[in-house]
Structures are given as C-alpha cells and as structure tokens.
Write an enzyme that holds these catalytic residues in place. Structure first.
Site, mmCIF file in Angstrom:
data_model
loop_
_atom_site.group_PDB
_atom_site.id
_atom_site.type_symbol
_atom_site.label_atom_id
_atom_site.label_comp_id
_atom_site.label_asym_id
_atom_site.label_seq_id
_atom_site.Cartn_x
_atom_site.Cartn_y
_atom_site.Cartn_z
ATOM 1 N N GLY A 31 0.903 -1.435 0.143
ATOM 2 C CA GLY A 31 -0.336 -0.273 0.140
ATOM 3 C C GLY A 31 0.774 1.118 0.055
ATOM 4 N N LEU A 33 0.116 3.584 -2.757
ATOM 5 C CA LEU A 33 0.718 3.594 -3.232
ATOM 6 C C LEU A 33 1.525 4.624 -4.518
ATOM 7 C CD1 LEU A 33 -2.411 0.603 -4.632
ATOM 8 C CD2 LEU A 33 0.262 0.498 -3.725
ATOM 9 N N HIS A 34 2.091 4.380 -5.107
ATOM 10 C CA HIS A 34 2.742 5.436 -5.927
ATOM 11 C C HIS A 34 2.980 5.124 -6.660
ATOM 12 C CE1 HIS A 34 6.704 3.378 -5.173
ATOM 13 N NE2 HIS A 34 6.764 3.685 -3.903
ATOM 14 N N HIS A 37 4.670 2.074 -8.071
ATOM 15 C CA HIS A 37 3.402 0.913 -7.980
ATOM 16 C C HIS A 37 2.957 0.329 -9.138
ATOM 17 C CE1 HIS A 37 4.351 1.612 -3.288
ATOM 18 N NE2 HIS A 37 3.963 0.284 -3.626
ATOM 19 N N GLN A 61 7.640 -8.867 8.284
ATOM 20 C CA GLN A 61 9.008 -8.725 7.772
ATOM 21 C C GLN A 61 8.970 -7.829 7.776
ATOM 22 O OE1 GLN A 61 7.274 -8.427 3.326
ATOM 23 N NE2 GLN A 61 8.467 -6.313 2.945
ATOM 24 N N LYS A 153 13.808 -1.722 -8.589
ATOM 25 C CA LYS A 153 14.152 -0.556 -6.892
ATOM 26 C C LYS A 153 14.459 -1.604 -6.411
ATOM 27 C CE LYS A 153 13.458 2.246 -3.245
ATOM 28 N NZ LYS A 153 12.446 1.789 -2.521
ATOM 29 N N ASP A 154 13.143 -2.129 -4.737
ATOM 30 C CA ASP A 154 14.026 -3.481 -4.588
ATOM 31 C C ASP A 154 14.954 -5.267 -4.417
ATOM 32 O OD1 ASP A 154 12.468 -3.055 -1.750
ATOM 33 O OD2 ASP A 154 11.116 -2.683 -3.734
ATOM 34 N N GLN A 157 15.203 -8.282 -3.784
ATOM 35 C CA GLN A 157 13.703 -9.359 -3.288
ATOM 36 C C GLN A 157 13.553 -9.720 -4.210
ATOM 37 O OE1 GLN A 157 10.745 -7.193 -0.869
ATOM 38 N NE2 GLN A 157 9.957 -6.902 -3.599
ATOM 39 N N SER A 190 7.175 3.331 -0.336
ATOM 40 C CA SER A 190 6.503 4.885 0.622
ATOM 41 C C SER A 190 6.809 4.998 1.792
ATOM 42 C CB SER A 190 5.714 3.328 0.778
ATOM 43 O OG SER A 190 4.787 3.034 -0.144
HETATM 44 P P1 AMP Z 1 6.149 -2.230 -1.618
HETATM 45 O O1 AMP Z 1 4.592 -1.779 -1.614
HETATM 46 O O2 AMP Z 1 7.421 -1.190 -0.584
HETATM 47 O O3 AMP Z 1 5.934 -3.304 -0.743
HETATM 48 O O4 AMP Z 1 6.357 -2.777 -3.603
HETATM 49 C C1 AMP Z 1 5.490 -2.785 -4.029
HETATM 50 C C2 AMP Z 1 6.167 -3.665 -5.509
HETATM 51 O O5 AMP Z 1 6.400 -2.445 -5.761
HETATM 52 C C3 AMP Z 1 7.734 -3.968 -5.465
HETATM 53 O O6 AMP Z 1 7.263 -4.937 -6.041
HETATM 54 C C4 AMP Z 1 8.856 -2.437 -5.368
HETATM 55 O O7 AMP Z 1 9.804 -2.286 -6.135
HETATM 56 C C5 AMP Z 1 8.068 -1.768 -6.479
HETATM 57 N N1 AMP Z 1 8.291 0.102 -6.949
HETATM 58 C C6 AMP Z 1 8.512 0.207 -4.595
HETATM 59 N N2 AMP Z 1 8.835 1.595 -5.159
HETATM 60 C C7 AMP Z 1 9.255 1.431 -6.902
HETATM 61 C C8 AMP Z 1 9.329 1.922 -7.804
HETATM 62 N N3 AMP Z 1 10.552 3.631 -7.148
HETATM 63 N N4 AMP Z 1 10.199 1.856 -8.808
HETATM 64 C C9 AMP Z 1 9.368 0.446 -9.307
HETATM 65 N N5 AMP Z 1 8.649 -0.610 -8.445
HETATM 66 C C10 AMP Z 1 8.125 0.000 -6.794
#
Ligand code: AMP
Length: 286
Positions: A31, A33-34, A37, A61, A153-154, A157, A190
């Site tokens: 969540g 979200l930006h 996402h 986690q 980005k991750d 992961q 986020s």
């Molecule tokens: P999170 O909500 O932070 O757990 O991220 C969910 C998914 O969004 C993961 O696969 C992240 O790698 C991806 N994500 C987060 N930030 C970015 C970003 N700036 N650019 C591309 N993917 C992202």
C-alpha cells in the site's frame, strides 16, 4: 473494480476469472501506492488479462517495530489509484486472516529464503526475507497468478523471490519492472512520505551519488573498493547520511565483486535520520 478483504471472496473471483480462461497478473504491495507501484500494474497488463493487486502490510517482514508502526497507510487513496489504473481486483486481507492465531505452543510454518537473501539487506535485517518469501508464497497460493511483477527498486527482493519460485517450482512467471524515480532522481518509495523537507533534500544525495558512480565507471573506474569508498564519502559528507551498506555485486548471484566488468550492480541502503531507504543502479563498463 472489485475489492476482496476475505480470502473466500478472493478465491471466488480468481476461480471465475480462471473459468473464463483469463490470464491473471499479480502485483503484491504494502500500500501507500505511488507511481512506482502503478508502473508495475502497467507492466502486468502487458502480460495478463486481469490484474490483481494486493495491499497488505506484512508484519513478519519488519524487523523494527518502529518501522512497522510508522509504515504509511493510505487506504482510500490506494483504492482510488487502483481504480484509475484499471486494476480488476484489490485484495486487502487482515493480518488475522493471513496469519490466523495459533495455539501458544505451535510454531507456524514459514518459508526460508535461499542464499541470495544472505548479504545486503538480508545481513542487516535478519529474518526480513524469510518474511517476504513467506508472504509472497502464501499470496501466490491464494491468487494463483500466471505472472507476478516486482520492482527492480527492491533488487535483492526480486532476485530472492525468483530463487524461491525456481527452487520451489511455483508455476508463476516473475517479471521485473524498472525503478521509477521522482523528477529529481530520488527513487520513489512509500517511506519517502516520512521525510521532512530537510531530510528530503539530503535523501537526494543517494540517487545523485549512484548516478555519479555510473559515470565514473563509464569513464574507466573498475575498482569496486575505490568506488565504494567514493560513494560512502559522498553519502557522509554531502548528504550527512549513514550507509547501512554499499555493495557492488554480481547482477545474478549478488556475490560482491572486486573488478567491475559487465555484470555489476551497485546497491545501497542508507539511513536518512531514522528512515532507511534503498536504491541501486547497473554499472556498465564500456
Ligand atoms: P512495497 O509496497 O514497497 O512492498 O513494494 C511493492 C512493489 O513495488 C515491489 O515489487 C517494489 O519493488 C515495487 N516498487 C516500489 N517502489 C518502486 C519504484 N520506485 N519503482 C519501481 N517499483 C517499485
């Protein structure tokens, strides 16, 4: 757009889609979200007929209670964003539904991440990747996607999840999606909402320094040790930032490398006061 909070409702929707012969694309998120996402959602759409987004802040986690407590939660805006981006189904389960309470003596079943989880974030956040692969494996069992999209980005992961899918034979294709950045270069996250304007200005030093490292390699720098110390010095002196780690690693094995050739990824985790941010870039020796 459908929303499902209960596992049973999710299963009904997924079964219906499968009966219609639809290819299911899945984007797991926590969540807040930006645009990062939303770019994953766009990527997923190129590989699937219907898109399922999960929104679940996965407690197992987090290795810092403070980080879990302060993790941003923006449910209404997230739903609106999913609607705008033509998501078909949002799955937003409760912690109790995902991890039903067990008896006091029972130890619940968990997945252990493979060797790719050992260094980098795995070294400084013990248990983090076990929590990630457990929830991702669990969500794969519920959503049964054909394809799942994860952000570069991750970076670690993404590699750790790919290893889990390969090693445990999950019938899911893992698709990477590039890092989305703010106009000035800061990687979207986020956690960026936790930066005040002074911290935000210092955080910019992270991407700027990584981009400088890319240019240094393009101009001929090959020594990983030297590059790391240049990056560390820039974080310290220009940003007043404390690095959790700075590593130059093989793009696939994530093993540290000494000589930068054609398979190097520069990865960093950096504290801006109490906010930990990660970023990475590909180093290309020409
Ligand atoms: P999170 O909500 O932070 O757990 O991220 C969910 C998914 O969004 C993961 O696969 C992240 O790698 C991806 N994500 C987060 N930030 C970015 C970003 N700036 N650019 C591309 N993917 C992202």
């Amino acid at each position: 757009m459908e929303t499902a909070e209960r596992i049973a409702d999710l299963r009904l929707s997924v079964e219906r889609a499968r009966r219609q012969g639809k290819r299911i694309g899945f984007v797991p998120t926590m969540g807040a979200l930006h645009a990062g996402h939303f770019s994953l959602i766009e990527t997923a759409r190129r590989h699937a007929d219907i898109i399922v987004v999960s929104i679940f802040v996965n407690p197992i986690q987090f290795n810092s209670p403070h980080d879990l407590e302060t993790y941003p939660r923006t449910w209404e805006a997230d739903l609106a964003g999913c609607r705008e981006n033509n998501v078909d189904l949002v799955f937003a389960p409760t912690v109790q539904d995902i991890y039903p309470p067990t008896s006091k003596t029972a130890v619940p079943c968990r997945i252990t991440a493979g060797s790719l989880a050992q260094g980098l974030c795995g070294a400084t956040r013990p248990g983090h990747f076990d929590g990630v692969v457990t929830v991702v494996g669990l969500l794969f069992n519920l959503v049964m996607p054909d394809v799942a999209v994860f952000g570069e980005k991750d970076y670690q992961q993404l590699r750790v999840i790919k290893q889990m899918v390969d090693d445990l034979h999950f019938p899911v294709e893992i698709v990477p999606s590039p890092i989305i950045r703010e106009p000035d270069g800061l990687a979207m996250s986020s956690r960026n909402v936790r930066l005040n304007s002074e911290m935000r200005a210092r955080a910019l030093c992270i991407s700027q320094t990584l981009f400088e490292a890319v240019r240094l390699v393009e101009r001929g720098e090959r020594e990983a040790l030297k590059l790391r110390s240049i990056v560390k010095q820039a974080f310290d002196e220009r940003g007043g930032l404390r690095a959790d780690y700075i590593e130059i690693a093989d793009i696939d094995t994530l093993e540290p490398i000494d000589q930068i050739e054609d398979r190097a990824q520069l990865l960093a985790a950096v504290f801006v006061d109490d906010v930990r941010l990660i970023d990475n870039v590909r180093l290309i020796a020409r």
